[in-house]
Design a protein around this motif. Structure first.
Motif, PDB file in Angstrom:
ATOM      1  N   UNK A   1       0.841  -1.209   0.000  1.00 58.10           N
ATOM      2  CA  UNK A   1       0.000   0.000   0.000  1.00 58.10           C
ATOM      3  C   UNK A   1       0.868   1.249   0.000  1.00 58.10           C
ATOM      4  N   UNK A   2       1.945   1.223   0.795  1.00 54.28           N
ATOM      5  CA  UNK A   2       2.797   2.404   0.895  1.00 54.28           C
ATOM      6  C   UNK A   2       3.510   2.710  -0.420  1.00 54.28           C
ATOM      7  N   UNK A   3       3.819   1.658  -1.193  1.00 52.86           N
ATOM      8  CA  UNK A   3       4.420   1.886  -2.522  1.00 52.86           C
ATOM      9  C   UNK A   3       3.450   2.698  -3.383  1.00 52.86           C
ATOM     10  N   UNK A   4       2.195   2.287  -3.375  1.00 49.71           N
ATOM     11  CA  UNK A   4       1.153   2.999  -4.132  1.00 49.71           C
ATOM     12  C   UNK A   4       0.956   4.410  -3.586  1.00 49.71           C
ATOM     13  N   UNK A   5       0.803   4.507  -2.280  1.00 46.13           N
ATOM     14  CA  UNK A   5       0.543   5.802  -1.634  1.00 46.13           C
ATOM     15  C   UNK A   5       1.602   6.835  -1.997  1.00 46.13           C
ATOM     16  N   UNK A   6       2.849   6.368  -2.099  1.00 48.20           N
ATOM     17  CA  UNK A   6       3.959   7.299  -2.280  1.00 48.20           C
ATOM     18  C   UNK A   6       4.475   7.354  -3.712  1.00 48.20           C
ATOM     19  N   UNK A   7       3.835   6.649  -4.631  1.00 44.67           N
ATOM     20  CA  UNK A   7       4.372   6.558  -5.996  1.00 44.67           C
ATOM     21  C   UNK A   7       4.240   7.903  -6.726  1.00 44.67           C
ATOM     22  N   UNK A   8       5.317   8.361  -7.395  1.00 46.93           N
ATOM     23  CA  UNK A   8       5.276   9.677  -8.049  1.00 46.93           C
ATOM     24  C   UNK A   8       4.188   9.804  -9.124  1.00 46.93           C
ATOM     25  N   UNK A   9       3.917   8.736  -9.857  1.00 48.01           N
ATOM     26  CA  UNK A   9       2.876   8.857 -10.893  1.00 48.01           C
ATOM     27  C   UNK A   9       1.479   8.981 -10.260  1.00 48.01           C
ATOM     28  N   UNK A  10       1.295   8.343  -9.113  1.00 48.59           N
ATOM     29  CA  UNK A  10       0.053   8.490  -8.357  1.00 48.59           C
ATOM     30  C   UNK A  10      -0.087   9.939  -7.881  1.00 48.59           C
ATOM     31  N   UNK A  11       0.991  10.467  -7.326  1.00 50.06           N
ATOM     32  CA  UNK A  11       0.961  11.857  -6.852  1.00 50.06           C
ATOM     33  C   UNK A  11       0.711  12.839  -7.989  1.00 50.06           C
ATOM     34  N   UNK A  12       1.220  12.513  -9.176  1.00 52.76           N
ATOM     35  CA  UNK A  12       0.996  13.390 -10.334  1.00 52.76           C
ATOM     36  C   UNK A  12      -0.494  13.440 -10.681  1.00 52.76           C
ATOM     37  N   UNK A  13      -1.169  12.291 -10.643  1.00 56.37           N
ATOM     38  CA  UNK A  13      -2.609  12.272 -10.933  1.00 56.37           C
ATOM     39  C   UNK A  13      -3.368  13.073  -9.870  1.00 56.37           C
ATOM     40  N   UNK A  14      -3.003  12.868  -8.606  1.00 58.37           N
ATOM     41  CA  UNK A  14      -3.660  13.591  -7.511  1.00 58.37           C
ATOM     42  C   UNK A  14      -3.512  15.104  -7.718  1.00 58.37           C
ATOM     43  N   UNK A  15      -2.266  15.534  -7.935  1.00 57.76           N
ATOM     44  CA  UNK A  15      -2.006  16.975  -7.988  1.00 57.76           C
ATOM     45  C   UNK A  15      -2.528  17.641  -9.259  1.00 57.76           C
ATOM     46  N   UNK A  16      -2.402  16.928 -10.385  1.00 65.85           N
ATOM     47  CA  UNK A  16      -2.782  17.549 -11.669  1.00 65.85           C
ATOM     48  C   UNK A  16      -4.279  17.437 -11.949  1.00 65.85           C
ATOM     49  N   UNK A  17      -4.895  16.319 -11.520  1.00 66.05           N
ATOM     50  CA  UNK A  17      -6.274  16.078 -11.952  1.00 66.05           C
ATOM     51  C   UNK A  17      -7.301  16.058 -10.813  1.00 66.05           C
ATOM     52  N   UNK A  18      -6.924  15.501  -9.665  1.00 64.95           N
ATOM     53  CA  UNK A  18      -7.909  15.374  -8.585  1.00 64.95           C
ATOM     54  C   UNK A  18      -8.045  16.673  -7.787  1.00 64.95           C
ATOM     55  N   UNK A  19      -6.933  17.192  -7.318  1.00 62.71           N
ATOM     56  CA  UNK A  19      -6.985  18.370  -6.436  1.00 62.71           C
ATOM     57  C   UNK A  19      -7.781  19.534  -7.038  1.00 62.71           C
ATOM     58  N   UNK A  20      -7.632  19.828  -8.344  1.00 63.78           N
ATOM     59  CA  UNK A  20      -8.361  20.981  -8.892  1.00 63.78           C
ATOM     60  C   UNK A  20      -9.891  20.861  -8.853  1.00 63.78           C
ATOM     61  N   UNK A  21     -10.423  19.635  -8.756  1.00 65.99           N
ATOM     62  CA  UNK A  21     -11.896  19.499  -8.757  1.00 65.99           C
ATOM     63  C   UNK A  21     -12.400  18.792  -7.492  1.00 65.99           C
ATOM     64  N   UNK A  22     -11.557  18.688  -6.492  1.00 71.59           N
ATOM     65  CA  UNK A  22     -11.920  17.963  -5.269  1.00 71.59           C
ATOM     66  C   UNK A  22     -12.616  18.871  -4.259  1.00 71.59           C
ATOM     67  N   UNK A  23     -13.870  18.571  -3.971  1.00 68.64           N
ATOM     68  CA  UNK A  23     -14.591  19.310  -2.926  1.00 68.64           C
ATOM     69  C   UNK A  23     -14.447  18.603  -1.581  1.00 68.64           C
ATOM     70  N   UNK A  24     -14.517  17.252  -1.600  1.00 71.42           N
ATOM     71  CA  UNK A  24     -14.390  16.498  -0.356  1.00 71.42           C
ATOM     72  C   UNK A  24     -13.758  15.143  -0.640  1.00 71.42           C
TER      73      UNK A  24
END
Lengths: 98, 98
Positions: A67-90
């Protein structure tokens, strides 16, 4: 086995293109993170009245270390920062042992 | 297949006995609701920092009709009303197609 779940609610002005970019970005992760044993992505069907989240992620891992490999993976973080965060309300998440 | 997820956060004064009664009540449902194809219950391991829910429910159904049997089942409602509602601070849910 570790079950990891994230439920997301989008902002009111999130576009279909932005939501599709989240799903596309996440769907690419199993190919680069083999620790992801199972990975389900889905949009709410609205079967249970008000108060539901808009998008769900269900992942399965053999161990906390995986799980920690996934949690900390740079490509995962890229999706979070580029695509999720801009439209995340909750966001609500959990990890539990199955 | 329909994936149904509920994430719950308990009130600060919820006791271990109350939390255990929720799990016990829910764990009895598959025996009386055969439409429940898979049913996972778990408490948060706290692997991802703050903001996690406390308790997760992951259920699997063959169809929307089967989900509705579970959603509307009186024994399910009894667990919700008697055990979950008194200690429920927050609830997020989703149903999506897999």
């Amino acid at each position: 086995m570790i079950r990891h779940i994230v439920l997301l609610t989008w902002t009111d002005d999130a576009t279909e293109e932005q939501k599709a970019a989240v799903e596309k970005g996440l769907a690419a992760l199993p190919a680069v993170i083999p620790e992801l044993r199972r990975y389900e992505l889905g949009s709410d069907l609205g079967l249970a009245g008000a108060g539901n989240a808009d998008f769900g992620i269900v992942a399965e891992f053999d161990s906390v270390a995986d799980f920690e490999v996934y949690r900390d993976h740079p490509q995962h973080h890229a999706v979070i920062n580029e695509h999720i965060v801009p439209i995340r309300k909750a966001r609500t998440a959990i990890q539990f042992e199955v």
